[in-house]
Design a protein around this motif. Structure first.
Motif, PDB file in Angstrom:
ATOM      1  N   GLY A   2     -17.705  -2.169   6.956  1.00  0.00           N
ATOM      2  CA  GLY A   2     -18.655  -3.112   6.370  1.00  0.00           C
ATOM      3  C   GLY A   2     -18.146  -3.640   5.049  1.00  0.00           C
ATOM      4  O   GLY A   2     -16.946  -3.593   4.771  1.00  0.00           O
ATOM      5  N   ASN A   3     -19.041  -4.147   4.226  1.00  0.00           N
ATOM      6  CA  ASN A   3     -18.643  -4.690   2.926  1.00  0.00           C
ATOM      7  C   ASN A   3     -18.204  -3.602   1.961  1.00  0.00           C
ATOM      8  O   ASN A   3     -17.290  -3.792   1.174  1.00  0.00           O
ATOM      9  CB  ASN A   3     -19.809  -5.443   2.291  1.00  0.00           C
TER      10      ASN A   3
ATOM     11  N   VAL B 102     -13.565  -4.447   8.841  1.00  0.00           N
ATOM     12  CA  VAL B 102     -14.806  -4.999   8.343  1.00  0.00           C
ATOM     13  C   VAL B 102     -15.167  -6.055   9.377  1.00  0.00           C
ATOM     14  O   VAL B 102     -14.272  -6.632   9.990  1.00  0.00           O
ATOM     15  CB  VAL B 102     -14.612  -5.635   6.962  1.00  0.00           C
TER      16      VAL B 102
END
Ligand SMILES: Nc1ncnc2c1ncn2[C@@H]1O[C@H](COP(=O)(O)OP(=O)(O)O)[C@@H](O)[C@H]1O
Ligand SMILES: [Mg+2]
Lengths: 311, 275
Positions: free
Chosen positions: A171-172, A252
């Motif tokens: 993810g971020n 990501v």
């Protein structure tokens, strides 16, 4: 706008001191249109590079399958842009044709990566300046923390990649973590160095006026190190861009790093170069904005470039 | 202890030094004695000039009087109080400009008030008043980098005056200025000094400057700095610097300094030879 007037002022005096040769007169007259001139030189610089590449292709030295020249990898933007749509591509039951248009995809992906760099930079600067100031403020904090920071600062950010994934998964968060880690240690050391070189007269003035230690830090030291810190930030900006790609390429959802990996896995040189071009433009713009901010915030700093120009 | 602390002199004196000395980096291998055995009394409203070869500890003494550094020998008092930390009553003005570049002129001048949490109106009023006294009220909203060197030093003087100091400590404040500007600044300083009523301790290595300004000239020996002699100047002001009397003074001070400069040079050469 203050920037433009300052530039034209100094070139005016540089050229006006004695009768200047024709060439510098021409340059001086162009100074009023300084930003235009700068754009012109930027375009020229890029065109020269692209032109050489095109020449290599035209002469048959560069294989267009491996090193496709700009006119080829920029030609089918629609086609290339589609690959940027990595977010929707992964969703079940969605075909490549669905979702945002090619242009939108490039924008979304670019924005996502830029946002990660930006957030990472902000977190890293706030943390690093905070820790740096605390290290100089409290002796015991210095002794307790500085050795570890010095120890960790030469570690390549790549070594932190597994840690990022263990800690934050996908993810971020891992991408931002990577940016922060890549900048934090250097920026702490840079902050300390900046604090140590603050003009002691300024500190002594504050002391004679009865300023407390906390006031000396907030009113004198922090404003005094700000110019240097922005400089440090700018120098680390490109490092942040490099690291964010690595982080993104390992998982990501979407981002420029992801597109590069896709291009590598599908052996698509055209896409590689297209992505490189997009990253270049994004990084360039980011740096330009930061420079602009620097001039606005740090209005009291002289322009060193101008001083070198008269040589 | 208490009998030693009790000042055995008039508590009205602006500055009193008794056996004052300073060893920098004391207790380390780089320790060196910059100043030793200084006895000096400065009366309120007196203009005292420190004259000596560079490196003889003039700045060091000023720092000790300001309370920015601790003396390693002896004690200092100001108006009867032991000097052990900086005070707004003793303002220091440096050779190079020490204005905060990120503040405007008036914000610089009222910096000391903002430290005490004064309101903006109050700060602006005080700054305007102080800048009026140095003739720079019109430059209130300018930034330091827009001013010339002489103007910046006047702002620094205004900033010191805004604190209503009883002692003004000036460390070669005009050394970086050109000769014409310096002459004007000396006149300006005498005006400011007259209506502030503060004592001024002024460091210089220019003999002309000492003759133009001082009530008393304190001549220092080379390192470690001691007081060689104190030369009183009782020429009335405004002074004619081309008079016979001024010329004699210059000659006398030049002679006093020459020995010290020679000694300082010899010492430096000896140091270079051993290094
Ligand atoms: N902060 C300091 N730390 C260590 N040594 C110092 C410091 N300031 C001055 N000195 C030393 O003290 C001596 C006297 O310096 P200074 O007082 O600046 O002389 P002057 O002002 O008469 O030229 C010099 O040898 C200088 O190197
Ligand atoms: Mg000095």
């Amino acid at each position: 706008m203050a920037v433009v007037t300052r530039d034209s002022d100094s070139s005016g005096t540089a050229g006006g001191a004695s009768r200047p040769p024709a060439a510098s007169r021409l340059l001086a007259s162009m100074a009023g249109l300084d930003w235009l001139a700068r754009i012109w030189w930027t375009c020229l610089s890029i065109s020269l590079f692209a032109g050489l590449w095109e020449l290599c292709w035209a002469m048959g030295w560069a294989d267009e399958k491996l090193l496709p020249p700009p006119h080829i990898f920029l030609d089918n933007i629609g086609e290339q842009g589609r690959y940027f749509n990595t977010a929707t591509r992964w969703q079940v039951g969605q075909s490549m044709a669905e979702g945002p248009s090619a242009f939108e995809s490039v924008l979304i992906t670019g924005a996502a990566t830029t946002a990660r760099v930006f957030v990472g930079l902000i977190i890293a600067s706030v943390l690093a300046i905070g820790v740096g100031v605390l290290i100089r403020y409290y002796r015991f904090f210095d002794r307790l923390v500085l050795p570890t920071i010095t120890l960790l600062s030469p570690v390549s950010p790549i070594a932190w990649l597994p840690v990022a994934i263990f800690l934050f998964g996908i993810g971020n968060a891992p991408a931002i973590f990577m940016v922060v880690v890549a900048l934090f240690f250097h920026m702490v050391l840079a902050t300390i160095n900046q604090i140590d070189t603050v003009n002691t007269n300024l500190i002594n003035v504050a002391r004679t006026m009865g300023a407390s230690k906390a006031q000396i830090y907030t009113r004198v030291i922090v404003p005094a190190i700000l110019p240097g810190m922005l400089q440090v930030l700018r120098m680390n900006l490109f490092g942040a861009w490099m690291v964010v790609l690595v982080a993104e390429s390992t998982g990501v959802g979407y981002g420029m790093g992801q597109v590069i990996m896709l291009a590598r896995n599908t052996f698509n040189p055209s896409l590689v170069f297209f992505t490189i071009a997009v990253i270049g433009v994004l990084g360039f713009t980011f740096d330009w904005l930061l420079r602009l901010a620097q001039r606005r915030i740090l209005y009291w700093l002289p322009d060193t470039v101008e001083r070198l120009r008269v040589l | 202890m208490s009998s030693e602390d009790a000042p055995h002199f008039s508590s009205k004196d602006a500055v009193v030094c008794r056996g004052v000395g300073k060893t920098w980096a004391a207790g380390t291998r780089r320790a060196h004695n910059a100043l030793t055995g200084i006895d000096l009394d400065v009366a309120p409203g007196e203009f005292v000039v420190f004259l000596g070869p560079s490196g003889c500890g003039k700045s060091t003494l000023l720092y000790l009087i300001a309370g920015l550094e601790d003396a390693t020998e002896g004690k200092l008092w100001s108006f009867g109080d032991l000097v052990d930390m900086p005070s707004p009553e003793r303002s220091l003005i440096f050779q190079e400009t020490s204005l905060f570049p990120w503040l405007t002129v008036w914000e610089n001048v009222s910096f000391g008030l903002s430290i005490r949490g004064a309101s903006k109106e109050e700060r602006r009023t005080v700054a305007a008043e102080a800048l009026q006294r140095v003739g720079l009220k019109a430059a209130m909203d300018k930034r330091p980098d827009e001013l010339s060197g002489g103007m910046r030093q006047r702002v620094a003087v205004a900033r010191a005056l805004a604190m209503r100091p009883k002692v003004l400590l000036m460390d070669e404040p005009f050394a970086a200025l050109d000769v014409q500007t310096r002459a004007r600044m000396q006149d300006f300083l005498l005006d400011v000094w007259r209506d502030s009523g503060a004592s001024v301790l002024f460091v210089t290595h220019h003999i002309d400057e000492a003759v133009a300004l001082a009530d008393r000239v304190v001549v220092f020996t080379s390192r470690p700095g001691r007081i060689k002699t104190i030369v009183p100047i009782d020429m009335p002001r405004p002074r004619n610097l081309f008079s016979r009397e001024a010329e004699d003074l210059r000659i006398r001070l030049t002679d006093l300094l020459r020995d010290e400069v020679d000694r300082a040079f010899a010492e430096q050469e000896a140091l270079a030879a051993t290094a």
